[in-house]
Design a protein around this motif. Structure first.
Motif, PDB file in Angstrom:
ATOM      1  N   VAL A 120       0.843  -1.201   0.000  1.00 46.07           N
ATOM      2  CA  VAL A 120       0.000   0.000   0.000  1.00 46.07           C
ATOM      3  C   VAL A 120       0.876   1.248   0.000  1.00 46.07           C
ATOM      4  CG1 VAL A 120      -1.671   1.341   1.333  1.00 46.07           C
ATOM      5  CG2 VAL A 120      -1.947  -1.132   1.105  1.00 46.07           C
ATOM      6  N   GLY A 121       1.894   1.254   0.857  1.00 48.50           N
ATOM      7  CA  GLY A 121       2.760   2.423   0.942  1.00 48.50           C
ATOM      8  C   GLY A 121       3.469   2.713  -0.362  1.00 48.50           C
ATOM      9  N   TYR A 122       3.972   1.667  -1.018  1.00 51.50           N
ATOM     10  CA  TYR A 122       4.686   1.868  -2.279  1.00 51.50           C
ATOM     11  C   TYR A 122       3.743   2.311  -3.390  1.00 51.50           C
ATOM     12  CZ  TYR A 122       7.794   1.117  -6.222  1.00 51.50           C
ATOM     13  OH  TYR A 122       8.552   1.313  -7.358  1.00 51.50           O
ATOM     14  N   PHE A 123       2.520   1.774  -3.391  1.00 52.05           N
ATOM     15  CA  PHE A 123       1.546   2.175  -4.414  1.00 52.05           C
ATOM     16  C   PHE A 123       1.246   3.674  -4.296  1.00 52.05           C
ATOM     17  CE2 PHE A 123      -2.883   3.052  -5.581  1.00 52.05           C
ATOM     18  CZ  PHE A 123      -2.857   2.671  -6.917  1.00 52.05           C
ATOM     19  N   ILE A 124       0.999   4.135  -3.078  1.00 56.20           N
ATOM     20  CA  ILE A 124       0.729   5.564  -2.871  1.00 56.20           C
ATOM     21  C   ILE A 124       1.942   6.389  -3.281  1.00 56.20           C
ATOM     22  CG2 ILE A 124       0.198   7.324  -1.154  1.00 56.20           C
ATOM     23  CD1 ILE A 124      -2.138   5.465  -1.743  1.00 56.20           C
ATOM     24  N   TYR A 125       3.119   5.950  -2.858  1.00 53.68           N
ATOM     25  CA  TYR A 125       4.367   6.649  -3.210  1.00 53.68           C
ATOM     26  C   TYR A 125       4.538   6.742  -4.722  1.00 53.68           C
ATOM     27  CZ  TYR A 125       9.375   6.741  -4.329  1.00 53.68           C
ATOM     28  OH  TYR A 125      10.603   7.012  -4.893  1.00 53.68           O
ATOM     29  N   SER A 126       4.344   5.643  -5.429  1.00 51.89           N
ATOM     30  CA  SER A 126       4.560   5.625  -6.881  1.00 51.89           C
ATOM     31  C   SER A 126       3.552   6.497  -7.616  1.00 51.89           C
ATOM     32  CB  SER A 126       4.481   4.187  -7.401  1.00 51.89           C
ATOM     33  OG  SER A 126       3.193   3.632  -7.182  1.00 51.89           O
ATOM     34  N   GLN A 127       2.341   6.621  -7.058  1.00 57.10           N
ATOM     35  CA  GLN A 127       1.324   7.456  -7.691  1.00 57.10           C
ATOM     36  C   GLN A 127       1.582   8.942  -7.474  1.00 57.10           C
ATOM     37  OE1 GLN A 127      -1.314   6.216  -9.685  1.00 57.10           O
ATOM     38  NE2 GLN A 127       0.006   4.422  -9.480  1.00 57.10           N
ATOM     39  N   LEU A 128       2.220   9.277  -6.362  1.00 57.84           N
ATOM     40  CA  LEU A 128       2.398  10.685  -6.011  1.00 57.84           C
ATOM     41  C   LEU A 128       3.746  11.262  -6.421  1.00 57.84           C
ATOM     42  CD1 LEU A 128       0.879  10.781  -2.400  1.00 57.84           C
ATOM     43  CD2 LEU A 128      -0.192  11.496  -4.538  1.00 57.84           C
ATOM     44  N   LYS A 129       4.753  10.425  -6.522  1.00 58.52           N
ATOM     45  CA  LYS A 129       6.122  10.920  -6.713  1.00 58.52           C
ATOM     46  C   LYS A 129       6.236  11.870  -7.903  1.00 58.52           C
ATOM     47  CE  LYS A 129      10.799   9.385  -7.788  1.00 58.52           C
ATOM     48  NZ  LYS A 129      11.667   8.226  -8.128  1.00 58.52           N
ATOM     49  N   ASP A 130       5.832  11.424  -9.072  1.00 54.59           N
ATOM     50  CA  ASP A 130       5.972  12.254 -10.269  1.00 54.59           C
ATOM     51  C   ASP A 130       4.952  13.385 -10.320  1.00 54.59           C
ATOM     52  OD1 ASP A 130       8.096  10.690 -11.130  1.00 54.59           O
ATOM     53  OD2 ASP A 130       6.812   9.315 -12.243  1.00 54.59           O
ATOM     54  N   ARG A 131       3.802  13.170  -9.711  1.00 52.60           N
ATOM     55  CA  ARG A 131       2.769  14.208  -9.739  1.00 52.60           C
ATOM     56  C   ARG A 131       3.163  15.399  -8.869  1.00 52.60           C
ATOM     57  NH1 ARG A 131      -2.934  10.754  -9.456  1.00 52.60           N
ATOM     58  NH2 ARG A 131      -2.435   9.334 -11.188  1.00 52.60           N
ATOM     59  N   ILE A 132       3.819  15.120  -7.750  1.00 54.25           N
ATOM     60  CA  ILE A 132       4.246  16.214  -6.875  1.00 54.25           C
ATOM     61  C   ILE A 132       5.419  16.946  -7.489  1.00 54.25           C
ATOM     62  CG2 ILE A 132       5.211  16.773  -4.610  1.00 54.25           C
ATOM     63  CD1 ILE A 132       3.648  14.423  -3.476  1.00 54.25           C
ATOM     64  N   GLY A 133       6.407  16.168  -7.962  1.00 49.50           N
ATOM     65  CA  GLY A 133       7.566  16.765  -8.608  1.00 49.50           C
ATOM     66  C   GLY A 133       8.382  17.628  -7.663  1.00 49.50           C
ATOM     67  N   GLY A 134       9.290  18.366  -8.229  1.00 51.65           N
ATOM     68  CA  GLY A 134      10.124  19.248  -7.423  1.00 51.65           C
ATOM     69  C   GLY A 134      11.236  18.508  -6.715  1.00 51.65           C
ATOM     70  N   LYS A 135      12.086  19.271  -6.066  1.00 51.77           N
ATOM     71  CA  LYS A 135      13.259  18.718  -5.400  1.00 51.77           C
ATOM     72  C   LYS A 135      12.887  17.726  -4.305  1.00 51.77           C
ATOM     73  CE  LYS A 135      17.427  20.119  -2.898  1.00 51.77           C
ATOM     74  NZ  LYS A 135      18.197  21.285  -2.365  1.00 51.77           N
ATOM     75  N   ASN A 136      11.818  18.027  -3.574  1.00 51.07           N
ATOM     76  CA  ASN A 136      11.422  17.191  -2.445  1.00 51.07           C
ATOM     77  C   ASN A 136      10.206  16.322  -2.744  1.00 51.07           C
ATOM     78  OD1 ASN A 136      13.451  18.247  -0.699  1.00 51.07           O
ATOM     79  ND2 ASN A 136      12.186  20.078  -0.392  1.00 51.07           N
ATOM     80  N   GLY A 137       9.878  16.176  -4.025  1.00 52.03           N
ATOM     81  CA  GLY A 137       8.700  15.398  -4.388  1.00 52.03           C
ATOM     82  C   GLY A 137       8.772  13.963  -3.912  1.00 52.03           C
ATOM     83  N   GLU A 138       9.950  13.340  -4.049  1.00 50.87           N
ATOM     84  CA  GLU A 138      10.093  11.950  -3.624  1.00 50.87           C
ATOM     85  C   GLU A 138       9.895  11.820  -2.119  1.00 50.87           C
ATOM     86  OE1 GLU A 138      13.132   8.166  -4.078  1.00 50.87           O
ATOM     87  OE2 GLU A 138      13.981  10.163  -3.763  1.00 50.87           O
ATOM     88  N   LEU A 139      10.452  12.746  -1.361  1.00 55.50           N
ATOM     89  CA  LEU A 139      10.349  12.668   0.088  1.00 55.50           C
ATOM     90  C   LEU A 139       8.911  12.890   0.560  1.00 55.50           C
ATOM     91  CD1 LEU A 139      13.574  14.580   1.194  1.00 55.50           C
ATOM     92  CD2 LEU A 139      13.235  12.116   0.913  1.00 55.50           C
ATOM     93  N   ILE A 140       8.212  13.834  -0.069  1.00 59.43           N
ATOM     94  CA  ILE A 140       6.811  14.069   0.299  1.00 59.43           C
ATOM     95  C   ILE A 140       5.975  12.832  -0.011  1.00 59.43           C
ATOM     96  CG2 ILE A 140       4.763  15.442  -0.199  1.00 59.43           C
ATOM     97  CD1 ILE A 140       6.663  17.791  -0.788  1.00 59.43           C
ATOM     98  N   ALA A 141       6.195  12.252  -1.183  1.00 56.46           N
ATOM     99  CA  ALA A 141       5.458  11.045  -1.565  1.00 56.46           C
ATOM    100  C   ALA A 141       5.788   9.893  -0.628  1.00 56.46           C
ATOM    101  CB  ALA A 141       5.798  10.664  -3.007  1.00 56.46           C
ATOM    102  N   ALA A 142       7.050   9.788  -0.227  1.00 56.59           N
ATOM    103  CA  ALA A 142       7.450   8.728   0.698  1.00 56.59           C
ATOM    104  C   ALA A 142       6.777   8.900   2.051  1.00 56.59           C
ATOM    105  CB  ALA A 142       8.968   8.726   0.863  1.00 56.59           C
ATOM    106  N   GLY A 143       6.690  10.147   2.519  1.00 59.92           N
ATOM    107  CA  GLY A 143       6.041  10.394   3.794  1.00 59.92           C
ATOM    108  C   GLY A 143       4.570  10.041   3.764  1.00 59.92           C
ATOM    109  N   ILE A 144       3.875  10.450   2.710  1.00 59.78           N
ATOM    110  CA  ILE A 144       2.446  10.154   2.599  1.00 59.78           C
ATOM    111  C   ILE A 144       2.219   8.653   2.440  1.00 59.78           C
ATOM    112  CG2 ILE A 144       0.371  10.511   1.218  1.00 59.78           C
ATOM    113  CD1 ILE A 144       1.488  13.277   0.498  1.00 59.78           C
TER     114      ILE A 144
END
Length: 328
Positions: A120-144
């Motif tokens: 579940v965590g990885y699915f949410i991360y993979s859906q949000l990572k590119d949509r958020i974008g930016g320097k900290n996009g991966e970290l925000i997606a990982a947190g959510i």
């Protein structure tokens, strides 16, 4: 979130274990296909992060405690199927050596924390990572993603607790195993995880991921060598976490659903017969204690043993793995 021995009926434990067999089989196959042999020792270090994060108990609303798992972190670094294997082995070590989680309940604990959580965590991360974008996009997606993943696992555990009094009672109508119905178990579990434990999971995940991305870019399934010198920052972080584990002793009380039989009997007014007569495993270092040593020393020694075993196990797996063919 570790379900202890005898809180679930033997049939519930059997069903969850059987459900995990094809999951483990698929995970082994996927790891062989996707994780290079030279990266396997680093997967052991990531599994150690998982083990250590679970030793940091934190106080939750209602006087109980909780902890992070870092399953989504491993999924981000090595893929969700690798997380299934890594978290499962960490949970097995906790159950066998330290009595943290039941042996019979290992299948249920793995289903919740080693399968549902990272998937579940990885699915949410993979859906949000590119949509958020930016320097900290991966970290925000990982947190959510990690926050949602932990709460999904907590919900599964609550449902497993809650169905026990519906399905398994004695002639007097008393529960044989966990006595709390779904109407109690679900709100009680989710209250602590939605408010505090989920934030702790996000904090551990984002903090460790940010550190690794900045110091060891080749950590995980990224291009680059995995030599010992490049893994030094990750090993140093692991040692720092080991030294800090006694902080987990500051949180008093038990996690919800992990009370001893006497404490549970005081709360509900009776001892569930199935729990009182169930099977018990005598672990070598129960509750991460080592003989008569002070608690904090026992905690550190337990952390060293658990993390060290995970690193060794994955190094052995790497030595047994066949090198992937080169097409250069």
């Amino acid at each position: 979130m570790h379900i202890p021995e005898n809180y679930l009926s033997p049939s519930t434990c059997a069903v969850t274990t059987v459900a995990m067999v094809p999951v483990w089989a698929t995970a082994v196959k996927k790891v062989r296909e996707t994780v290079p042999r030279e990266k396997m020792p680093l997967l052991g270090v990531a599994a150690a992060f998982c083990f250590l994060s679970m030793m940091f108990n934190i106080p939750l609303p209602g006087g109980t405690t909780g902890h992070a798992v870092c399953g989504t972190l491993i999924a981000i670094l090595f893929g969700p199927w690798a997380a299934v294997i890594a978290v499962s082995i960490a949970l097995a070590i906790q159950a066998v050596l330290f009595g943290d989680g039941g042996i019979l309940a290992l299948g249920a604990n793995c289903f919740n924390m080693a399968f549902v959580l990272p998937m579940v965590g990885y699915f949410i991360y993979s859906q949000l990572k590119d949509r958020i974008g930016g320097k900290n996009g991966e970290l925000i997606a990982a947190g959510i993603g990690s926050y949602v993943g932990l709460n999904a696992a907590a919900l599964c555990a609550a449902l497993e607790f809650g169905i026990q009094p519906l399905l398994f009672t004695d002639a007097a109508g008393n529960a044989l195993y966990c006595p709390y119905p779904i109407s109690v178990a679900v709100p009680a579990m989710l209250l602590g995880h939605l408010t505090v434990a989920g934030l702790a999971e996000a904090g551990f995940t984002v903090g460790i991921l940010a550190f690794l991305r900045s110091t060891v870019p080749s950590f995980g399934l990224t291009e680059g060598a995995a030599s010992n010198d490049k893994a030094v920052p990750a090993l140093a972080l692991m040692c720092c976490l080991i030294a800090a584990t006694p902080l987990g002793l500051l949180a008093t009380g038990d996690a919800w659903g992990e009370w001893g039989l006497e404490d549970l009997a005081e709360m509900v007014g009776y001892e569930p017969v199935g729990m009182a007569t169930g099977w018990e495993w005598s672990s070598l270092m129960p509750d991460y204690a080592v003989g008569n040593l002070p608690e904090w020393i026992g905690y550190i020694l337990s952390a060293v043993i658990g993390a060290g075993l995970l690193v060794i196990i994955f190094r052995l797996l790497a030595s047994m793995a066949k090198p992937q063919p080169s097409f250069d």
